[in-house]
Motif scaffolding. Structure first.
Motif, PDB file in Angstrom:
ATOM      1  N   GLY A  75       0.757  -1.243   0.000  1.00 56.20           N
ATOM      2  CA  GLY A  75       0.000   0.000   0.000  1.00 56.20           C
ATOM      3  C   GLY A  75       0.787   1.292   0.000  1.00 56.20           C
ATOM      4  N   ALA A  76       2.097   1.231  -0.161  1.00 56.59           N
ATOM      5  CA  ALA A  76       2.890   2.468  -0.197  1.00 56.59           C
ATOM      6  C   ALA A  76       2.513   3.283  -1.441  1.00 56.59           C
ATOM      7  N   ASP A  77       2.381   4.576  -1.258  1.00 53.00           N
ATOM      8  CA  ASP A  77       2.007   5.506  -2.324  1.00 53.00           C
ATOM      9  C   ASP A  77       3.240   5.831  -3.176  1.00 53.00           C
ATOM     10  N   VAL A  78       3.230   5.399  -4.433  1.00 47.27           N
ATOM     11  CA  VAL A  78       4.393   5.590  -5.311  1.00 47.27           C
ATOM     12  C   VAL A  78       4.614   7.050  -5.680  1.00 47.27           C
ATOM     13  N   ASP A  79       3.616   7.890  -5.509  1.00 46.92           N
ATOM     14  CA  ASP A  79       3.744   9.302  -5.864  1.00 46.92           C
ATOM     15  C   ASP A  79       3.804  10.234  -4.656  1.00 46.92           C
ATOM     16  N   LEU A  80       3.951   9.687  -3.457  1.00 50.32           N
ATOM     17  CA  LEU A  80       3.981  10.516  -2.253  1.00 50.32           C
ATOM     18  C   LEU A  80       5.234  11.387  -2.265  1.00 50.32           C
ATOM     19  N   GLN A  81       5.021  12.686  -2.300  1.00 54.09           N
ATOM     20  CA  GLN A  81       6.127  13.640  -2.343  1.00 54.09           C
ATOM     21  C   GLN A  81       6.630  13.949  -0.933  1.00 54.09           C
ATOM     22  N   ASN A  82       7.927  14.218  -0.841  1.00 52.65           N
ATOM     23  CA  ASN A  82       8.473  14.645   0.438  1.00 52.65           C
ATOM     24  C   ASN A  82       8.230  16.148   0.597  1.00 52.65           C
ATOM     25  N   ASP A  83       8.750  16.727   1.659  1.00 50.20           N
ATOM     26  CA  ASP A  83       8.498  18.140   1.952  1.00 50.20           C
ATOM     27  C   ASP A  83       9.130  19.087   0.932  1.00 50.20           C
ATOM     28  N   ARG A  84      10.023  18.577   0.109  1.00 49.28           N
ATOM     29  CA  ARG A  84      10.651  19.397  -0.936  1.00 49.28           C
ATOM     30  C   ARG A  84       9.967  19.214  -2.288  1.00 49.28           C
ATOM     31  N   GLY A  85       8.864  18.463  -2.312  1.00 51.69           N
ATOM     32  CA  GLY A  85       8.127  18.243  -3.547  1.00 51.69           C
ATOM     33  C   GLY A  85       8.733  17.189  -4.452  1.00 51.69           C
ATOM     34  N   GLN A  86       9.599  16.353  -3.908  1.00 53.22           N
ATOM     35  CA  GLN A  86      10.255  15.306  -4.691  1.00 53.22           C
ATOM     36  C   GLN A  86       9.491  13.990  -4.561  1.00 53.22           C
ATOM     37  N   THR A  87       9.408  13.265  -5.662  1.00 48.41           N
ATOM     38  CA  THR A  87       8.781  11.947  -5.664  1.00 48.41           C
ATOM     39  C   THR A  87       9.851  10.859  -5.624  1.00 48.41           C
ATOM     40  N   PRO A  88       9.461   9.636  -5.235  1.00 49.92           N
ATOM     41  CA  PRO A  88      10.428   8.534  -5.292  1.00 49.92           C
ATOM     42  C   PRO A  88      11.024   8.356  -6.700  1.00 49.92           C
ATOM     43  N   LEU A  89      10.204   8.488  -7.734  1.00 44.23           N
ATOM     44  CA  LEU A  89      10.705   8.311  -9.101  1.00 44.23           C
ATOM     45  C   LEU A  89      11.731   9.383  -9.464  1.00 44.23           C
ATOM     46  N   ALA A  90      11.530  10.595  -9.007  1.00 43.87           N
ATOM     47  CA  ALA A  90      12.514  11.662  -9.269  1.00 43.87           C
ATOM     48  C   ALA A  90      13.833  11.354  -8.555  1.00 43.87           C
ATOM     49  N   GLY A  91      13.739  10.837  -7.341  1.00 44.03           N
ATOM     50  CA  GLY A  91      14.952  10.467  -6.613  1.00 44.03           C
ATOM     51  C   GLY A  91      15.717   9.370  -7.325  1.00 44.03           C
ATOM     52  N   VAL A  92      14.984   8.415  -7.868  1.00 42.86           N
ATOM     53  CA  VAL A  92      15.591   7.318  -8.618  1.00 42.86           C
ATOM     54  C   VAL A  92      16.213   7.836  -9.918  1.00 42.86           C
ATOM     55  N   ALA A  93      15.556   8.790 -10.560  1.00 43.01           N
ATOM     56  CA  ALA A  93      16.113   9.378 -11.780  1.00 43.01           C
ATOM     57  C   ALA A  93      17.424  10.103 -11.455  1.00 43.01           C
ATOM     58  N   PHE A  94      17.463  10.782 -10.321  1.00 44.84           N
ATOM     59  CA  PHE A  94      18.691  11.455  -9.887  1.00 44.84           C
ATOM     60  C   PHE A  94      19.810  10.447  -9.663  1.00 44.84           C
ATOM     61  N   LYS A  95      19.494   9.355  -8.982  1.00 43.72           N
ATOM     62  CA  LYS A  95      20.509   8.352  -8.657  1.00 43.72           C
ATOM     63  C   LYS A  95      20.844   7.434  -9.831  1.00 43.72           C
ATOM     64  N   GLY A  96      19.929   7.299 -10.787  1.00 43.10           N
ATOM     65  CA  GLY A  96      20.177   6.441 -11.943  1.00 43.10           C
ATOM     66  C   GLY A  96      19.844   4.978 -11.735  1.00 43.10           C
ATOM     67  N   PHE A  97      18.978   4.671 -10.800  1.00 41.48           N
ATOM     68  CA  PHE A  97      18.603   3.280 -10.510  1.00 41.48           C
ATOM     69  C   PHE A  97      17.497   2.824 -11.456  1.00 41.48           C
ATOM     70  N   THR A  98      17.884   2.256 -12.587  1.00 41.52           N
ATOM     71  CA  THR A  98      16.896   1.881 -13.599  1.00 41.52           C
ATOM     72  C   THR A  98      15.965   0.764 -13.138  1.00 41.52           C
ATOM     73  N   GLU A  99      16.466  -0.199 -12.377  1.00 45.78           N
ATOM     74  CA  GLU A  99      15.613  -1.295 -11.919  1.00 45.78           C
ATOM     75  C   GLU A  99      14.520  -0.760 -10.997  1.00 45.78           C
ATOM     76  N   VAL A 100      14.874   0.171 -10.112  1.00 45.19           N
ATOM     77  CA  VAL A 100      13.884   0.753  -9.212  1.00 45.19           C
ATOM     78  C   VAL A 100      12.901   1.597 -10.015  1.00 45.19           C
ATOM     79  N   ALA A 101      13.402   2.335 -11.003  1.00 44.82           N
ATOM     80  CA  ALA A 101      12.511   3.130 -11.862  1.00 44.82           C
ATOM     81  C   ALA A 101      11.490   2.228 -12.536  1.00 44.82           C
TER      82      ALA A 101
END
Length: 139
Positions: A75-101
């Protein structure tokens, strides 16, 4: 003798805070064995730290694809933004983790949410493989 809590032991609030911190640390470290049973017992999947990061955000940002998959299943929300407006997918794009993306996209993550969005982040950091997954090509 009274029925009050032992003043030398942790209060109930302190115990809850410690449990939340341990859950967030487990997500960060990819420790599914510590985290998933707590969620299965009713702990909130979208718990957030003082910066608004959820276990999913932390697991994703640290490259734990299988844990991300398990958190989504609980049930974790894949689009839940942190206090800086960042999503998990944006964090993964920053880090380059294609499998997680891939896991996040399969779970319905929106590449255009957040500031900056995952699409913008992948473009800025020239993550060609992630951009391709998002249906974009580098600018």
């Amino acid at each position: 003798m009274n029925d009050t809590a032992d003043p030398t032991g942790p209060s109930e609030d302190e115990a809850v805070i410690a449990l939340a911190a341990s859950m967030l640390d487990a997500a960060r470290q990819g420790d599914a064995a510590a985290l998933l049973p707590l969620l299965d017992q009713g702990a909130p999947a979208n718990l957030r730290d003082s910066a608004g990061n959820s276990p999913l955000m932390l697991a994703a940002y640290h490259g734990h694809a299988e844990l991300v998959r398990e958190l989504v299943a609980r049930g974790a929300d894949v689009d839940l933004q942190n206090d800086r407006g960042q999503t998990p997918l944006a964090g993964v794009a920053f880090k380059g983790f294609t499998e997680v993306a891939s896991v996040l996209l399969e779970a319905g993550a929106d590449p255009d949410l957040g500031v900056p969005s995952a699409r913008e982040t992948a473009g800025y950091f020239e993550r060609a493989e992630i951009l391709a997954m998002l249906g974009s090509s580098p600018a």
